[in-house]
Design a protein around this motif. Structure first.
Motif, PDB file in Angstrom:
ATOM      1  N   ASP A  15       0.871  -1.178   0.000  1.00 55.22           N
ATOM      2  CA  ASP A  15       0.000   0.000   0.000  1.00 55.22           C
ATOM      3  C   ASP A  15       0.916   1.240   0.000  1.00 55.22           C
ATOM      4  O   ASP A  15       1.521   1.556   1.013  1.00 55.22           O
ATOM      5  N   GLN A  18       1.771  -1.181  -5.013  1.00 51.45           N
ATOM      6  CA  GLN A  18       1.129  -2.152  -5.894  1.00 51.45           C
ATOM      7  C   GLN A  18       0.271  -1.443  -6.942  1.00 51.45           C
ATOM      8  O   GLN A  18       0.382  -1.721  -8.141  1.00 51.45           O
ATOM      9  N   ASN A  92      -4.955   0.903  -2.194  1.00 49.23           N
ATOM     10  CA  ASN A  92      -5.373  -0.443  -1.800  1.00 49.23           C
ATOM     11  C   ASN A  92      -6.514  -0.466  -0.787  1.00 49.23           C
ATOM     12  O   ASN A  92      -6.768   0.524  -0.093  1.00 49.23           O
ATOM     13  N   MET A 112      -8.681 -11.192  -1.794  1.00 55.41           N
ATOM     14  CA  MET A 112      -7.489 -11.142  -2.636  1.00 55.41           C
ATOM     15  C   MET A 112      -7.633 -12.071  -3.838  1.00 55.41           C
ATOM     16  O   MET A 112      -8.232 -13.136  -3.752  1.00 55.41           O
ATOM     17  N   GLN A 181      -5.995  -6.332   0.164  1.00 57.33           N
ATOM     18  CA  GLN A 181      -4.806  -6.805   0.847  1.00 57.33           C
ATOM     19  C   GLN A 181      -5.073  -6.992   2.335  1.00 57.33           C
ATOM     20  O   GLN A 181      -6.068  -6.515   2.872  1.00 57.33           O
ATOM     21  N   GLU A 189       2.964  -6.710   4.570  1.00 59.81           N
ATOM     22  CA  GLU A 189       1.627  -6.713   3.979  1.00 59.81           C
ATOM     23  C   GLU A 189       1.490  -7.882   3.006  1.00 59.81           C
ATOM     24  O   GLU A 189       2.486  -8.384   2.480  1.00 59.81           O
ATOM     25  N   ALA A 191      -0.865  -9.391  -0.414  1.00 62.00           N
ATOM     26  CA  ALA A 191      -1.835  -9.104  -1.470  1.00 62.00           C
ATOM     27  C   ALA A 191      -1.814 -10.223  -2.501  1.00 62.00           C
ATOM     28  O   ALA A 191      -1.001 -11.152  -2.421  1.00 62.00           O
ATOM     29  N   ASP A 195      -4.337  -9.990  -8.855  1.00 61.65           N
ATOM     30  CA  ASP A 195      -4.919  -8.652  -8.818  1.00 61.65           C
ATOM     31  C   ASP A 195      -4.001  -7.611  -9.458  1.00 61.65           C
ATOM     32  O   ASP A 195      -4.476  -6.644 -10.066  1.00 61.65           O
ATOM     33  N   THR A 196      -2.688  -7.785  -9.315  1.00 61.98           N
ATOM     34  CA  THR A 196      -1.758  -6.869  -9.980  1.00 61.98           C
ATOM     35  C   THR A 196      -1.953  -6.925 -11.485  1.00 61.98           C
ATOM     36  O   THR A 196      -1.987  -5.886 -12.162  1.00 61.98           O
TER      37      THR A 196
END
Length: 221
Positions: A15, A18, A92, A112, A181, A189, A191, A195-196
């Motif tokens: 965060d 990403q 995020n 996620m 995330q 963190e 994630a 999703d990326t």
């Protein structure tokens, strides 16, 4: 990267590096010649956006004005361009935590690796509204990218994003989005990898789309 299929990533500063990384990739890959595409990555978000380079400064306004003046445009052209624009405010979002599901609104759960999160807030901490959400949904449909919807529990305070801060200087139609995330702002963190990729595809489609407004209707081309 970890998980049975290496589907998760854990690191510090996800965060919001990403979203910053994925939207920049989409910006560089997106192509269309009917508008000027703009990518704005503001500094100091977590410690105060009132710096000279933060979202609460005149930096975005000054830059857009200078672009217009450099192209020989008139003041009215600037206001028309702003009125016809759409901003993605990317930051995020909190996924449902398996150990603390009670922290999440029961009807607005996000997970996620299940798509880009569209965020709404009754107190207007997020910029999303019916028009901007509909436009972004159409962008994601064209990109074949799934989306999820998030809203804070009414009895749990949530953070704000840069969209509504920058709107105080440049009044744009905007939609707040992000990637789900866990452990936000912690030293480790977590994630989703997919999703990326979803965000890159959506951002590329966004920067390849021309938004039109005619007779009070807004649509994508």
């Amino acid at each position: 990267m970890w998980g049975a299929q290496e589907e998760f990533i854990s690191a510090q500063h996800l965060d919001d590096l990403q979203c910053a990384y994925a939207t920049l990739k989409g910006f560089l890959e997106g192509k269309q010649d009917r508008n000027i595409n703009v990518y704005a990555c503001f500094d100091n978000e977590e410690v105060g956006s009132g710096t000279k380079q933060g979202a609460g400064s005149t930096f975005l306004y000054d830059t857009l004005r200078r672009i217009h003046l450099g192209l020989g445009k008139q003041e009215e052209d600037y206001y028309r361009a702003v009125a016809g624009s759409l901003m993605l405010s990317a930051d995020n979002a909190h996924a449902v935590h398996p150990n603390h599901p009670e922290k999440t609104d029961a009807e607005n759960c996000v997970y996620m690796n299940e798509g880009i999160v569209v965020k709404s807030h009754a107190g207007q901490k997020y910029t999303s509204d019916a028009v901007s959400i509909a436009l972004f949904r159409e962008v994601c449909e064209k990109a074949d990218v799934p989306i999820q919807f998030f809203a804070n529990r009414s009895d749990e305070a949530g953070g704000s994003t840069l969209g509504n801060i920058s709107s105080g200087k440049v009044s744009l139609k905007a939609v707040d989005i992000g990637l789900a995330q866990l452990a936000m702002h912690s030293a480790y963190e977590t994630a989703g990898i997919r999703d990326t990729c979803y965000m890159i595809k959506a951002a590329k489609q966004f920067y390849s789309t021309h938004f039109c407004e005619e007779n009070g209707s807004i649509f994508c081309e």
